[in-house]
Design a protein around this motif. Structure first.
Motif, PDB file in Angstrom:
ATOM      1  N   TYR A 193      38.895  38.269  50.006  1.00 36.07           N
ATOM      2  CA  TYR A 193      40.301  38.678  49.821  1.00 36.07           C
ATOM      3  C   TYR A 193      40.969  37.809  48.760  1.00 36.07           C
ATOM      4  O   TYR A 193      41.713  38.321  47.908  1.00 36.07           O
ATOM      5  N   ALA A 194      40.723  36.504  48.809  1.00 35.23           N
ATOM      6  CA  ALA A 194      41.342  35.590  47.854  1.00 35.23           C
ATOM      7  C   ALA A 194      40.893  35.885  46.423  1.00 35.23           C
ATOM      8  O   ALA A 194      41.656  35.685  45.473  1.00 35.23           O
ATOM      9  N   ILE A 195      39.680  36.365  46.265  1.00 35.43           N
ATOM     10  CA  ILE A 195      39.197  36.773  44.941  1.00 35.43           C
ATOM     11  C   ILE A 195      39.801  38.113  44.543  1.00 35.43           C
ATOM     12  O   ILE A 195      40.229  38.319  43.399  1.00 35.43           O
ATOM     13  N   ALA A 196      39.865  39.041  45.495  1.00 36.35           N
ATOM     14  CA  ALA A 196      40.298  40.412  45.196  1.00 36.35           C
ATOM     15  C   ALA A 196      41.768  40.511  44.824  1.00 36.35           C
ATOM     16  O   ALA A 196      42.138  41.355  44.006  1.00 36.35           O
ATOM     17  N   ILE A 197      42.608  39.667  45.393  1.00 36.61           N
ATOM     18  CA  ILE A 197      44.053  39.776  45.134  1.00 36.61           C
ATOM     19  C   ILE A 197      44.385  39.559  43.651  1.00 36.61           C
ATOM     20  O   ILE A 197      44.977  40.434  43.022  1.00 36.61           O
ATOM     21  N   PRO A 198      44.007  38.443  43.046  1.00 35.91           N
ATOM     22  CA  PRO A 198      44.307  38.311  41.611  1.00 35.91           C
ATOM     23  C   PRO A 198      43.477  39.267  40.744  1.00 35.91           C
ATOM     24  O   PRO A 198      43.926  39.690  39.675  1.00 35.91           O
ATOM     25  N   LEU A 199      42.282  39.610  41.221  1.00 37.61           N
ATOM     26  CA  LEU A 199      41.427  40.545  40.479  1.00 37.61           C
ATOM     27  C   LEU A 199      42.092  41.904  40.328  1.00 37.61           C
ATOM     28  O   LEU A 199      41.841  42.621  39.351  1.00 37.61           O
ATOM     29  N   ALA A 200      42.970  42.265  41.258  1.00 35.38           N
ATOM     30  CA  ALA A 200      43.657  43.559  41.192  1.00 35.38           C
ATOM     31  C   ALA A 200      44.419  43.724  39.882  1.00 35.38           C
ATOM     32  O   ALA A 200      44.543  44.842  39.365  1.00 35.38           O
ATOM     33  N   PHE A 201      44.890  42.629  39.308  1.00 38.31           N
ATOM     34  CA  PHE A 201      45.655  42.718  38.070  1.00 38.31           C
ATOM     35  C   PHE A 201      44.756  42.886  36.849  1.00 38.31           C
ATOM     36  O   PHE A 201      45.230  43.242  35.773  1.00 38.31           O
ATOM     37  N   LEU A 202      43.469  42.638  37.024  1.00 42.21           N
ATOM     38  CA  LEU A 202      42.499  42.880  35.957  1.00 42.21           C
ATOM     39  C   LEU A 202      41.812  44.229  36.143  1.00 42.21           C
ATOM     40  O   LEU A 202      41.610  44.970  35.177  1.00 42.21           O
ATOM     41  N   ASN A 203      41.426  44.511  37.396  1.00 41.25           N
ATOM     42  CA  ASN A 203      40.749  45.765  37.693  1.00 41.25           C
ATOM     43  C   ASN A 203      40.946  46.073  39.174  1.00 41.25           C
ATOM     44  O   ASN A 203      40.261  45.502  40.025  1.00 41.25           O
ATOM     45  N   SER A 204      41.875  46.981  39.461  1.00 39.85           N
ATOM     46  CA  SER A 204      42.196  47.274  40.860  1.00 39.85           C
ATOM     47  C   SER A 204      41.026  47.924  41.591  1.00 39.85           C
ATOM     48  O   SER A 204      40.883  47.776  42.804  1.00 39.85           O
ATOM     49  N   TRP A 205      40.156  48.632  40.871  1.00 37.43           N
ATOM     50  CA  TRP A 205      39.000  49.273  41.506  1.00 37.43           C
ATOM     51  C   TRP A 205      37.990  48.243  42.003  1.00 37.43           C
ATOM     52  O   TRP A 205      37.378  48.432  43.048  1.00 37.43           O
ATOM     53  N   LEU A 206      37.821  47.143  41.266  1.00 36.01           N
ATOM     54  CA  LEU A 206      36.942  46.082  41.743  1.00 36.01           C
ATOM     55  C   LEU A 206      37.526  45.410  42.989  1.00 36.01           C
ATOM     56  O   LEU A 206      36.786  45.049  43.915  1.00 36.01           O
ATOM     57  N   SER A 207      38.848  45.258  43.008  1.00 35.88           N
ATOM     58  CA  SER A 207      39.495  44.706  44.204  1.00 35.88           C
ATOM     59  C   SER A 207      39.241  45.605  45.401  1.00 35.88           C
ATOM     60  O   SER A 207      38.886  45.131  46.484  1.00 35.88           O
ATOM     61  N   LEU A 208      39.427  46.898  45.209  1.00 36.06           N
ATOM     62  CA  LEU A 208      39.187  47.846  46.296  1.00 36.06           C
ATOM     63  C   LEU A 208      37.737  47.782  46.764  1.00 36.06           C
ATOM     64  O   LEU A 208      37.456  47.874  47.964  1.00 36.06           O
ATOM     65  N   LEU A 209      36.828  47.601  45.821  1.00 35.44           N
ATOM     66  CA  LEU A 209      35.417  47.482  46.179  1.00 35.44           C
ATOM     67  C   LEU A 209      35.188  46.257  47.064  1.00 35.44           C
ATOM     68  O   LEU A 209      34.430  46.317  48.032  1.00 35.44           O
ATOM     69  N   LEU A 210      35.866  45.164  46.757  1.00 34.89           N
ATOM     70  CA  LEU A 210      35.745  43.968  47.601  1.00 34.89           C
ATOM     71  C   LEU A 210      36.330  44.215  48.994  1.00 34.89           C
ATOM     72  O   LEU A 210      35.770  43.771  49.996  1.00 34.89           O
ATOM     73  N   TYR A 211      37.437  44.958  49.074  1.00 33.52           N
ATOM     74  CA  TYR A 211      38.007  45.293  50.380  1.00 33.52           C
ATOM     75  C   TYR A 211      37.030  46.152  51.179  1.00 33.52           C
ATOM     76  O   TYR A 211      36.877  45.968  52.389  1.00 33.52           O
ATOM     77  N   VAL A 212      36.369  47.072  50.499  1.00 33.23           N
ATOM     78  CA  VAL A 212      35.363  47.914  51.161  1.00 33.23           C
ATOM     79  C   VAL A 212      34.193  47.051  51.625  1.00 33.23           C
ATOM     80  O   VAL A 212      33.672  47.237  52.733  1.00 33.23           O
ATOM     81  N   CYS A 213      33.774  46.102  50.797  1.00 31.43           N
ATOM     82  CA  CYS A 213      32.671  45.203  51.181  1.00 31.43           C
ATOM     83  C   CYS A 213      33.007  44.427  52.448  1.00 31.43           C
ATOM     84  O   CYS A 213      32.162  44.289  53.342  1.00 31.43           O
ATOM     85  N   VAL A 214      34.232  43.919  52.541  1.00 30.37           N
ATOM     86  CA  VAL A 214      34.636  43.194  53.750  1.00 30.37           C
ATOM     87  C   VAL A 214      34.594  44.134  54.953  1.00 30.37           C
ATOM     88  O   VAL A 214      34.102  43.762  56.025  1.00 30.37           O
ATOM     89  N   ALA A 215      35.074  45.355  54.767  1.00 28.48           N
ATOM     90  CA  ALA A 215      35.037  46.320  55.873  1.00 28.48           C
ATOM     91  C   ALA A 215      33.601  46.586  56.312  1.00 28.48           C
ATOM     92  O   ALA A 215      33.315  46.657  57.512  1.00 28.48           O
ATOM     93  N   ILE A 216      32.697  46.704  55.357  1.00 30.34           N
ATOM     94  CA  ILE A 216      31.288  46.950  55.692  1.00 30.34           C
ATOM     95  C   ILE A 216      30.707  45.770  56.474  1.00 30.34           C
ATOM     96  O   ILE A 216      29.957  45.956  57.439  1.00 30.34           O
ATOM     97  N   ILE A 217      31.077  44.546  56.062  1.00 35.95           N
ATOM     98  CA  ILE A 217      30.607  43.354  56.784  1.00 35.95           C
ATOM     99  C   ILE A 217      31.002  43.436  58.254  1.00 35.95           C
ATOM    100  O   ILE A 217      30.224  43.088  59.136  1.00 35.95           O
ATOM    101  N   TRP A 218      32.224  43.909  58.523  1.00 36.63           N
ATOM    102  CA  TRP A 218      32.741  43.940  59.889  1.00 36.63           C
ATOM    103  C   TRP A 218      32.481  45.257  60.599  1.00 36.63           C
ATOM    104  O   TRP A 218      32.706  45.352  61.810  1.00 36.63           O
ATOM    105  N   LEU A 219      32.057  46.277  59.872  1.00 37.33           N
ATOM    106  CA  LEU A 219      31.857  47.592  60.470  1.00 37.33           C
ATOM    107  C   LEU A 219      30.809  47.551  61.569  1.00 37.33           C
ATOM    108  O   LEU A 219      30.946  48.201  62.603  1.00 37.33           O
TER     109      LEU A 219
END
Length: 191
Positions: free
Chosen positions: A153-179
């Motif tokens: 999450y800490a990586i994805a938040i600032p990354l959103a300003f460079l590429n929001s799709w990569l941030s979303l991918l990281l959010y999906v990755c976290v969800a998969i870890i916990w799924l």
């Protein structure tokens, strides 16, 4: 004090959060498939948020199966978690309506990060209430899933300003870890 009321209250709040999210899905006024196209980002953000709420509900349920009682600190820590989770419908709608623009995606991650921290605090309060040798303390252990989630999450938040799709991918990755449900608590309770 007993844990039944906190479980029932939390289940109710999470059910309301899901209800609010689904009510944000606007029905198109046309019958063709083309009328659904603008809703795709809204629907995708809803799906991701639904999965996250489901993950929190599942893990919350497991946590409370491993404890016998709660105290005032646990009540407040639980409310803290529910506060952050209650913001998910807002950031879900904002993210979807703005087609995954940078600022809403960053805020979405901020809410997810705050919820993850609140969940960690809740775990610590439950362990303090139950004791360091409790089944919950043993099951939680080093909590690598929680730590990895916070880092992503800490990586994805600032990354959103460079590429929001990569941030979303990281959010999906976290969800998969916990799924995949966390079996540590189940193993600790059966052993």
């Amino acid at each position: 004090m007993g844990k039944g009321r906190i479980e029932a209250f939390s289940d109710g709040v999470l059910a309301i959060i899901i209800t609010i999210m689904v009510l944000e899905l606007k029905i198109p006024h046309e019958a063709g498939f083309t009328s659904l196209r603008p809703l795709i980002p809204v629907f995708l953000s809803y799906v991701l948020s639904f999965v996250y709420i489901g993950i929190y509900w599942n893990n919350h349920h497991h946590l409370f199966q491993a404890v016998r009682r709660v105290n005032g600190n646990v009540l407040w820590a639980n409310l803290h978690l529910l506060f952050w989770l209650s913001l998910i419908p807002f950031v879900t709608g904002w993210t979807g309506e703005n087609h995954f623009a940078a600022l809403p995606v960053a805020f979405y991650g901020g809410v997810l990060l705050a919820a993850a921290i609140a969940y960690y605090i809740l775990c610590r309060m439950l362990i303090a209430c139950e004791g360091r040798d409790s089944a919950l303390a043993i099951a939680v252990g080093r909590d690598w899933k929680g730590k990895i989630s916070v880092v992503l999450y800490a990586i994805a938040i600032p990354l959103a300003f460079l590429n929001s799709w990569l941030s979303l991918l990281l959010y999906v990755c976290v969800a998969i870890i916990w799924l995949i449900p966390d079996r540590r608590i189940e193993r600790a309770l059966t052993s």
